[in-house]
Motif scaffolding. Structure first.
Motif, PDB file in Angstrom:
ATOM      1  N   VAL A  12      -4.150 -20.922  12.916  1.00  0.00           N
ATOM      2  CA  VAL A  12      -5.332 -20.103  12.636  1.00  0.00           C
ATOM      3  C   VAL A  12      -5.156 -19.346  11.327  1.00  0.00           C
ATOM      4  O   VAL A  12      -4.147 -18.661  11.120  1.00  0.00           O
ATOM      5  N   SER A  13      -6.133 -19.476  10.439  1.00  0.00           N
ATOM      6  CA  SER A  13      -6.173 -18.695   9.206  1.00  0.00           C
ATOM      7  C   SER A  13      -7.454 -17.864   9.201  1.00  0.00           C
ATOM      8  O   SER A  13      -8.444 -18.231   9.829  1.00  0.00           O
ATOM      9  N   VAL A  14      -7.423 -16.744   8.486  1.00  0.00           N
ATOM     10  CA  VAL A  14      -8.575 -15.834   8.443  1.00  0.00           C
ATOM     11  C   VAL A  14      -9.081 -15.724   7.008  1.00  0.00           C
ATOM     12  O   VAL A  14      -8.294 -15.537   6.074  1.00  0.00           O
ATOM     13  N   HIS A  15     -10.387 -15.827   6.849  1.00  0.00           N
ATOM     14  CA  HIS A  15     -11.040 -15.685   5.548  1.00  0.00           C
ATOM     15  C   HIS A  15     -12.071 -14.568   5.667  1.00  0.00           C
ATOM     16  O   HIS A  15     -13.021 -14.677   6.461  1.00  0.00           O
ATOM     17  N   LEU A  16     -11.879 -13.510   4.899  1.00  0.00           N
ATOM     18  CA  LEU A  16     -12.745 -12.334   4.975  1.00  0.00           C
ATOM     19  C   LEU A  16     -13.512 -12.165   3.672  1.00  0.00           C
ATOM     20  O   LEU A  16     -12.920 -11.975   2.608  1.00  0.00           O
ATOM     21  N   VAL A  17     -14.838 -12.260   3.767  1.00  0.00           N
ATOM     22  CA  VAL A  17     -15.714 -12.098   2.606  1.00  0.00           C
ATOM     23  C   VAL A  17     -16.345 -10.714   2.654  1.00  0.00           C
ATOM     24  O   VAL A  17     -16.949 -10.337   3.660  1.00  0.00           O
ATOM     25  N   ASP A  18     -16.192  -9.949   1.572  1.00  0.00           N
ATOM     26  CA  ASP A  18     -16.916  -8.681   1.476  1.00  0.00           C
ATOM     27  C   ASP A  18     -18.067  -8.860   0.505  1.00  0.00           C
ATOM     28  O   ASP A  18     -17.875  -9.144  -0.681  1.00  0.00           O
ATOM     29  N   ASN A  19     -19.291  -8.690   1.010  1.00  0.00           N
ATOM     30  CA  ASN A  19     -20.512  -8.927   0.244  1.00  0.00           C
ATOM     31  C   ASN A  19     -20.924  -7.701  -0.568  1.00  0.00           C
ATOM     32  O   ASN A  19     -22.023  -7.171  -0.423  1.00  0.00           O
ATOM     33  N   ALA A  20     -20.010  -7.231  -1.435  1.00  0.00           N
ATOM     34  CA  ALA A  20     -20.316  -6.082  -2.304  1.00  0.00           C
ATOM     35  C   ALA A  20     -20.725  -4.865  -1.485  1.00  0.00           C
ATOM     36  O   ALA A  20     -21.738  -4.213  -1.779  1.00  0.00           O
ATOM     37  N   SER A  21     -19.938  -4.548  -0.455  1.00  0.00           N
ATOM     38  CA  SER A  21     -20.241  -3.393   0.393  1.00  0.00           C
ATOM     39  C   SER A  21     -20.268  -2.110  -0.424  1.00  0.00           C
ATOM     40  O   SER A  21     -19.520  -1.951  -1.398  1.00  0.00           O
ATOM     41  N   THR A  22     -21.111  -1.181  -0.001  1.00  0.00           N
ATOM     42  CA  THR A  22     -21.221   0.111  -0.678  1.00  0.00           C
ATOM     43  C   THR A  22     -20.535   1.222   0.101  1.00  0.00           C
ATOM     44  O   THR A  22     -20.705   2.400  -0.211  1.00  0.00           O
ATOM     45  N   ASP A  23     -19.756   0.849   1.131  1.00  0.00           N
ATOM     46  CA  ASP A  23     -19.066   1.841   1.954  1.00  0.00           C
ATOM     47  C   ASP A  23     -17.589   1.950   1.585  1.00  0.00           C
ATOM     48  O   ASP A  23     -16.771   2.367   2.402  1.00  0.00           O
ATOM     49  N   GLY A  24     -17.247   1.589   0.336  1.00  0.00           N
ATOM     50  CA  GLY A  24     -15.855   1.610  -0.084  1.00  0.00           C
ATOM     51  C   GLY A  24     -15.066   0.434   0.440  1.00  0.00           C
ATOM     52  O   GLY A  24     -13.838   0.492   0.537  1.00  0.00           O
ATOM     53  N   GLY A  25     -15.777  -0.647   0.751  1.00  0.00           N
ATOM     54  CA  GLY A  25     -15.166  -1.789   1.404  1.00  0.00           C
ATOM     55  C   GLY A  25     -13.994  -2.386   0.641  1.00  0.00           C
ATOM     56  O   GLY A  25     -12.956  -2.700   1.235  1.00  0.00           O
ATOM     57  N   ALA A  26     -14.130  -2.560  -0.677  1.00  0.00           N
ATOM     58  CA  ALA A  26     -13.086  -3.220  -1.450  1.00  0.00           C
ATOM     59  C   ALA A  26     -11.760  -2.474  -1.338  1.00  0.00           C
ATOM     60  O   ALA A  26     -10.703  -3.076  -1.105  1.00  0.00           O
ATOM     61  N   ALA A  27     -11.806  -1.152  -1.503  1.00  0.00           N
ATOM     62  CA  ALA A  27     -10.572  -0.358  -1.442  1.00  0.00           C
ATOM     63  C   ALA A  27      -9.963  -0.400  -0.042  1.00  0.00           C
ATOM     64  O   ALA A  27      -8.743  -0.511   0.119  1.00  0.00           O
ATOM     65  N   ILE A  28     -10.810  -0.303   0.966  1.00  0.00           N
ATOM     66  CA  ILE A  28     -10.317  -0.324   2.350  1.00  0.00           C
ATOM     67  C   ILE A  28      -9.663  -1.663   2.665  1.00  0.00           C
ATOM     68  O   ILE A  28      -8.583  -1.720   3.279  1.00  0.00           O
ATOM     69  N   LEU A  29     -10.283  -2.741   2.222  1.00  0.00           N
ATOM     70  CA  LEU A  29      -9.759  -4.071   2.532  1.00  0.00           C
ATOM     71  C   LEU A  29      -8.501  -4.373   1.717  1.00  0.00           C
ATOM     72  O   LEU A  29      -7.584  -5.038   2.208  1.00  0.00           O
ATOM     73  N   GLU A  30      -8.433  -3.904   0.476  1.00  0.00           N
ATOM     74  CA  GLU A  30      -7.220  -4.090  -0.316  1.00  0.00           C
ATOM     75  C   GLU A  30      -6.037  -3.398   0.351  1.00  0.00           C
ATOM     76  O   GLU A  30      -4.913  -3.927   0.391  1.00  0.00           O
ATOM     77  N   LYS A  31      -6.273  -2.223   0.911  1.00  0.00           N
ATOM     78  CA  LYS A  31      -5.218  -1.499   1.612  1.00  0.00           C
ATOM     79  C   LYS A  31      -4.812  -2.236   2.879  1.00  0.00           C
ATOM     80  O   LYS A  31      -3.616  -2.368   3.182  1.00  0.00           O
ATOM     81  N   ALA A  32      -5.804  -2.742   3.619  1.00  0.00           N
ATOM     82  CA  ALA A  32      -5.506  -3.468   4.856  1.00  0.00           C
ATOM     83  C   ALA A  32      -4.759  -4.758   4.565  1.00  0.00           C
ATOM     84  O   ALA A  32      -3.915  -5.195   5.368  1.00  0.00           O
ATOM     85  N   ARG A  33      -5.043  -5.374   3.422  1.00  0.00           N
ATOM     86  CA  ARG A  33      -4.419  -6.653   3.094  1.00  0.00           C
ATOM     87  C   ARG A  33      -2.899  -6.527   2.955  1.00  0.00           C
ATOM     88  O   ARG A  33      -2.177  -7.504   3.169  1.00  0.00           O
ATOM     89  N   ILE A  34      -2.413  -5.357   2.638  1.00  0.00           N
ATOM     90  CA  ILE A  34      -0.962  -5.161   2.526  1.00  0.00           C
ATOM     91  C   ILE A  34      -0.290  -5.492   3.848  1.00  0.00           C
ATOM     92  O   ILE A  34       0.762  -6.140   3.892  1.00  0.00           O
ATOM     93  N   GLY A  35      -0.907  -5.059   4.942  1.00  0.00           N
ATOM     94  CA  GLY A  35      -0.354  -5.341   6.254  1.00  0.00           C
ATOM     95  C   GLY A  35      -0.629  -6.762   6.721  1.00  0.00           C
ATOM     96  O   GLY A  35       0.168  -7.328   7.485  1.00  0.00           O
ATOM     97  N   TRP A  36      -1.724  -7.333   6.260  1.00  0.00           N
ATOM     98  CA  TRP A  36      -2.087  -8.687   6.699  1.00  0.00           C
ATOM     99  C   TRP A  36      -1.266  -9.761   5.983  1.00  0.00           C
ATOM    100  O   TRP A  36      -0.996 -10.814   6.540  1.00  0.00           O
TER     101      TRP A  36
END
Length: 327
Positions: free
Chosen positions: A36-60
């Motif tokens: 199983v692989s995971v692909h997460l697309v962020d559609n230019a979220s305006t809720d700070g999505g990019a920063a939150i996901l970049e931080k989460a990616r460290i653990g992923w």
């Protein structure tokens, strides 16, 4: 064991999307031994999505492929970004599993759905049973294809008429056993990658809504089946990204893209004449509901500003005219 690509398309539900990913990566879930692989697309979220996901990616780590988009592509086109990338893989996945950012695995739904598709060769798609958070009762996640009768009955919304026409209702019901259905919710659905690839994936004309209905209809017309699998379970916070929910959709104003998707679905799949009949059925149903609601002292279920919005973004395209903005 099969390769399975999980695709999550997020817009302004970023914290929930992190939870969705974590529910897939949970080490307690073995996914039946599938890769199983995971692909997460962020559609230019305006809720700070990019920063939150970049931080989460460290653990992923490399378990998750992140797509940080600068444009909101909508649901179908957002999934297509990943699907077309997977198409170029020398060894593409056997199955793809679409999971909404506002949904998460309740049990090992990935294993359940993969096992079902492996043992049902005529099935192209299989959807999970869905629950609201904290509610032991499932919600509707399986449906019939919409048509003239269902359009009128849903908009008229009068008890005796609704009961008489129940067999035409789009929503089949919540407490369903595993069974073949017309289409299932795109919030948690697994499909054969090669079938979707051969059909061209999602139609990019849709921004949001009706794209999964359209793709499932194309599968059905190509001879494939779609199933609701009760043994696979997810928790789904409906409409967290769009604010168009089953519970309140009749009391809010619907966005222009909803009407565009509605008319495009009917026009593309059944022709302009049928689409105009469906539009007439909807208008008559809404008009009847407004009259009955006033006579009975009840709240109407029609979306706010329905007639103006439907004319601007639903009827005009059906008549060969350009839609107009009513913001």
């Amino acid at each position: 064991m099969a390769k399975i690509a999980v695709i999550i398309v997020n817009y302004n539900a970023t914290e929930l999307a992190v939870t969705a990913v974590n529910s897939v990566l949970d080490p307690a879930r073995r996914h039946g031994g599938h890769e199983v692989s995971v692909h997460l697309v962020d559609n230019a979220s305006t809720d700070g999505g990019a920063a939150i996901l970049e931080k989460a990616r460290i653990g992923w780590g490399d378990r998750v492929t992140l797509y940080l988009e600068t444009t909101n592509h909508g649901f179908g086109r957002g999934n297509n970004l990943v699907l077309h990338k997977l198409e170029t893989d020398p060894e593409p996945p056997e199955f793809v599993f679409l999971l909404n950012p506002d949904a998460q695995l309740k049990n090992d739904a990935i294993e359940q759905l993969a096992t079902f598709l492996e043992t049902h060769p005529k099935a192209a798609m299989a959807g999970a049973r869905a629950y609201n958070p904290g509610d032991p009762n499932p919600v509707t996640a399986a449906f019939r294809f919409p048509g003239l009768v269902s359009t009128f009955a849903a908009s008229f919304n009068f008890g005796p008429v609704t009961r008489f026409l129940r067999r035409f209702s789009v929503a089949i019901g919540a407490k369903l056993d595993t069974q073949k259905v017309d289409w299932v919710s795109g919030a948690a659905v697994m499909a054969r990658f090669d079938v979707w690839r051969d059909l061209g994936f999602f139609d990019p004309e849709y921004f949001l809504y009706y794209e999964e209905v359209d793709l499932t209809l194309r599968c059905a017309r190509a001879g494939w089946e779609c199933w609701h699998v009760a043994e696979a379970e997810v928790v789904h916070i409906e409409g967290a990204s769009t604010d168009v929910r089953t519970a309140n959709a009749g009391r809010t104003r619907r966005p222009a893209y909803w009407y565009h998707s509605w008319q495009y679905y009917f026009r593309k799949n059944y022709g302009r004449a049928y689409a105009l009949l469906a539009a007439s059925a909807w208008i008559k149903g809404v008009a009847g509901n407004l009259i009955l609601s006033r006579l009975r002292g009840r709240q109407a279920i029609a979306p706010k500003q329905f007639f103006g919005d439907f004319w601007a973004n639903g009827l005009r395209p059906l008549l060969g005219l350009k839609p107009v903005s009513r913001d």
